[in-house]
Design an enzyme around this catalytic site. Structure first.
Site, PDB file in Angstrom:
ATOM      1  N   LYS A  59      60.912  34.152 -69.580  1.00  0.00           N
ATOM      2  CA  LYS A  59      59.779  34.899 -69.027  1.00  0.00           C
ATOM      3  C   LYS A  59      59.632  36.253 -69.729  1.00  0.00           C
ATOM      4  O   LYS A  59      58.529  36.673 -70.070  1.00  0.00           O
ATOM      5  CB  LYS A  59      59.959  35.086 -67.509  1.00  0.00           C
ATOM      6  CG  LYS A  59      59.738  33.785 -66.745  1.00  0.00           C
ATOM      7  CD  LYS A  59      60.244  33.807 -65.307  1.00  0.00           C
ATOM      8  CE  LYS A  59      60.079  32.415 -64.700  1.00  0.00           C
ATOM      9  NZ  LYS A  59      60.701  32.246 -63.386  1.00  0.00           N
ATOM     10  N   GLN A 103      63.398  36.036 -59.137  1.00  0.00           N
ATOM     11  CA  GLN A 103      63.821  34.671 -59.466  1.00  0.00           C
ATOM     12  C   GLN A 103      64.587  34.047 -58.294  1.00  0.00           C
ATOM     13  O   GLN A 103      65.466  34.670 -57.705  1.00  0.00           O
ATOM     14  CB  GLN A 103      64.698  34.703 -60.728  1.00  0.00           C
ATOM     15  CG  GLN A 103      65.096  33.348 -61.272  1.00  0.00           C
ATOM     16  CD  GLN A 103      63.917  32.543 -61.814  1.00  0.00           C
ATOM     17  OE1 GLN A 103      62.930  33.095 -62.288  1.00  0.00           O
ATOM     18  NE2 GLN A 103      64.023  31.225 -61.734  1.00  0.00           N
ATOM     19  N   ASP A 126      53.970  35.137 -58.509  1.00  0.00           N
ATOM     20  CA  ASP A 126      54.561  33.835 -58.166  1.00  0.00           C
ATOM     21  C   ASP A 126      53.719  33.101 -57.116  1.00  0.00           C
ATOM     22  O   ASP A 126      53.888  31.909 -56.906  1.00  0.00           O
ATOM     23  CB  ASP A 126      55.932  34.111 -57.523  1.00  0.00           C
ATOM     24  CG  ASP A 126      57.054  33.415 -58.237  1.00  0.00           C
ATOM     25  OD1 ASP A 126      56.782  32.673 -59.195  1.00  0.00           O
ATOM     26  OD2 ASP A 126      58.204  33.622 -57.833  1.00  0.00           O
TER      27      ASP A 126
END
Ligand code: GUN
Length: 301
Positions: A59, A103, A126
């Protein structure tokens, strides 16, 4: 017996992910040139989970490659809830950051729901905050989860208009199953969400023009569960021992999907491979969500 070659079209995630990343990089260049705005992404990793470390590195690298501002916060496993919430609050207030991703999974002592709830919905790239889940379910603009959006791009590229198609989503997770069902509904599909308690799951799957597998069980969906010519999107990423006993005995593993690829690729019209399918789209969509968040926060849309 000789192995049969797959007859299904392979949906190549690499091609579509590269195309999307290139488009995002152009948008970033334009925002910087025309508005002095550089989209910024902050990724937070707590602990040393090996798979998460790989995802987080990817990422960071891809956001830099797209011309974005990119920050990765790597916190020790024993970080406590208050420290993590403080970091999220700082990132919420940081004008250089437009997207925040924590994460998952978090170490067991941390409260995942409370951490996700602390992220500003406007920076929730997200799409996991309840406000964004609610916006998606209400058909309102918001930030939507990356893997489901990536799956929709692959479906539209493969099938064009999805109106009236029968879609079956196997799996009801907050991360994938539920949001992808909402997106399919927005695309005017007739949607069934199946799960571990569904009666006669193979028969339900056989009704699908579009079958999305998001259960997290290796090769669970067999060839005879698939309607001939259906489009199969395999979201599963499962580590299993190699089929070759020597490699398996050496402890070597490989990644397979939730669909039994060899069987399914003889029946389906089109199918995403694992690896090389949906997984590659996730980061590209994350970059796109970060650009969207930056534009909205700057009042440009
Ligand atoms: N871990 C595995 N997939 C994801 C994802 O889409 N978002 C986050 N934050 N963590 C993950």
């Amino acid at each position: 017996m000789a192995e049969l070659a797959p007859t299904a079209e392979l949906i190549d995630g690499k091609v579509y992910a590269e195309r999307l990343r290139a488009r995002v990089a152009e948008e970033v260049a334009q925002l910087r040139r025309d508005h002095g705005l550089q989209p910024g992404l902050a990724v937070v990793l707590v602990g040393e989970d090996p798979a998460s470390q790989i995802y987080v590195k990817s990422k960071g690298e891809h956001s830099l490659a797209a011309g974005m501002h990119s920050v990765t916060h790597r916190l020790p496993h024993d970080t406590d809830q208050d420290e993590l919430l403080k970091l999220v609050a700082d990132l919420n207030a940081d004008p250089l950051i437009h997207g925040i991703l924590v994460q998952l999974p978090l170490p067991k002592h941390l409260d995942e729901k409370a951490v996700l709830a602390a992220i500003s919905p406007d920076k929730d790239v997200d799409g996991l905050h309840v406000v964004n889940a609610g916006r998606l379910a209400s058909g309102l603009p918001g930030l939507y989860p990356c893997t489901p959006l990536g799956s929709m791009i692959l479906l539209r590229e493969t099938l064009g208009d999805l109106t009236g198609k029968r879609a079956v989503v196997v799996g009801r997770s907050v991360l994938v199953g539920r949001p992808i069902a909402q997106l399919l509904l927005q695309a005017d599909c007739t949607v069934t969400i199946a799960h571990s308690r569904t009666k006669d799951l193979p028969a339900v799957c056989r009704e699908a023009d579009i079958l999305v597998a998001a259960v997290g069980r290796p090769r669970m969906i067999r060839g005879d569960w698939i309607k001939p010519g259906a489009t199969v999107i395999d979201v599963g990423i499962n580590r299993v021992p190699f089929d070759d006993p020597q490699k398996a005995a050496a402890g070597r593993t490989k990644v397979v999907g939730d669909v039994h690829f060899k069987e399914a690729s003889q029946v389906a019209g089109a199918i995403t491979p694992v690896p090389g399918g949906v997984g590659l789209m996730t980061v590209a969509v994350l970059l796109q969500n970060t650009v969207t968040a930056a534009r909205r926060l700057a009042g440009l849309e």
